[in-house]
Design a protein around this motif. Structure first.
Motif: not given
Length: 316
Positions: A42-62, A175-179
């Motif tokens: 759970v906390w890994s997702l928070v960190v990874f998603a936060g990082l991708l969000g700051l980089q504007g790359r959250l859409s890459r998960i989709r 991106v892959s680990v966040t997914s």
């Protein structure tokens, strides 16, 4: 600082964090390993998603999950890495860090075997000797202790298979680990909810434990980010050599800090595995030097041919 040097330092930083991570999990021996694994997810997702969000790359998960093939691969990879994490946590908590270090020494040679049997790569005689030595080390340890080093073999095989699956993905490591942790988080959240509803669950009971559980997310994310950054800047040979720092530090912790039992069978197995790794590394270094010589020779010949062609065309 040169790109090569910064890359090496980033990989060293990642391996130091991984190598010292048993110290962290020893602080949480009072937390059941499955509960600790759920918090790590759970906390890994928070960190990874936060990082991708700051980089504007959250859409890459989709995008990564849009392909059915990639989604299946990511799901299989998520199951493998979660199993690897669980057994690592369990092994540290029950005082089997010696076996975890052995597993991460064996893992590179298992990767080579997967390359042979799955990717149809070819090995030379010395490389087969290295694999044979490692196998003989595990076999004599099994004979001496009366049981196979199952923790070592499980950690090595799950991580090797995880790496094989990741080779077939086109998305980057973060991106892959966040997914992957996104896939696992619903299961982790349900488990934590069930544990807390039954009156268990250690999160929130005291600041010390809660802070350490939250830290598990950063402890998972930071070394991977460092490793991913460094891997893009160094050669594969350098990458492979520096990675041995991780199990070496774990072995040191097991033998010196945790004072785990180290029998003659263990010592013999480690010596055989270390020798196998030395042989394989030496062969890899020689192949890398030969490849560089060929590239340099080809480049020099191409430059001479270009110069000669230019001179000929310049003549009246």
């Amino acid at each position: 600082m040169s790109t090569q040097r910064s890359g090496v330092l980033a990989i060293i930083g990642a391996c130091i964090i991984w190598g010292l991570s048993p110290l962290y999990y020893k602080l949480l021996t009072h937390v059941p390993p499955l509960e600790l694994l759920a918090h790590r997810t759970v906390w890994s997702l928070v960190v990874f998603a936060g990082l991708l969000g700051l980089q504007g790359r959250l859409s890459r998960i989709r995008v990564a999950m849009s392909s059915r093939r990639d989604a299946l691969i990511l799901t299989a990879a998520a199951l493998l890495i979660s199993a690897n994490w669980f057994f690592f946590i369990f092994s540290v908590q029950v005082g089997r860090v010696t076996e975890t270090s052995m597993g991460y020494y064996i893992q590179p040679l298992l990767v080579v075997l997967l390359g042979v049997f799955v990717l149809k790569e070819r090995l030379g005689p010395l490389q087969w000797l290295a694999i044979g030595l490692a196998a003989a080390g595990v076999a004599q340890l099994t004979w001496g202790l009366g049981t196979a080093p199952w923790i070592s073999l499980f950690l090595a095989s799950t991580f090797a298979l995880y790496g094989l699956l990741k080779k077939s993905l086109s998305v980057g490591p973060v991106v892959s680990v966040t997914s992957e942790v996104l896939i696992l988080t619903p299961l982790a959240a349900v488990w934590l909810a069930w544990v807390h509803l039954r009156g268990g669950g250690l999160f929130g009971q005291d600041l010390y434990t809660s802070a350490l559980l939250i830290l598990s997310g950063l402890l998972t994310a930071l070394p991977l980010i460092l490793f991913s950054s460094g891997a893009q800047k160094v050669s594969m040979v350098t990458l492979g050599l520096v990675q041995y720092l991780n199990p070496t530090m774990q072995f040191f912790l097991a033998a010196v800090i945790f004072a785990e039992p180290l029998t003659g069978w263990h010592v013999t197995a480690f010596v055989m595995i270390w020798t196998a790794l030395a042989i394989y590394t030496a062969v890899t270094l020689r192949q890398e030097r030969a490849r560089r010589r060929i590239v340099m020779t080809s480049s020099a010949e191409a430059a001479l041919w270009t110069k000669s062609s230019s001179e000929r065309s310049a003549k009246p």
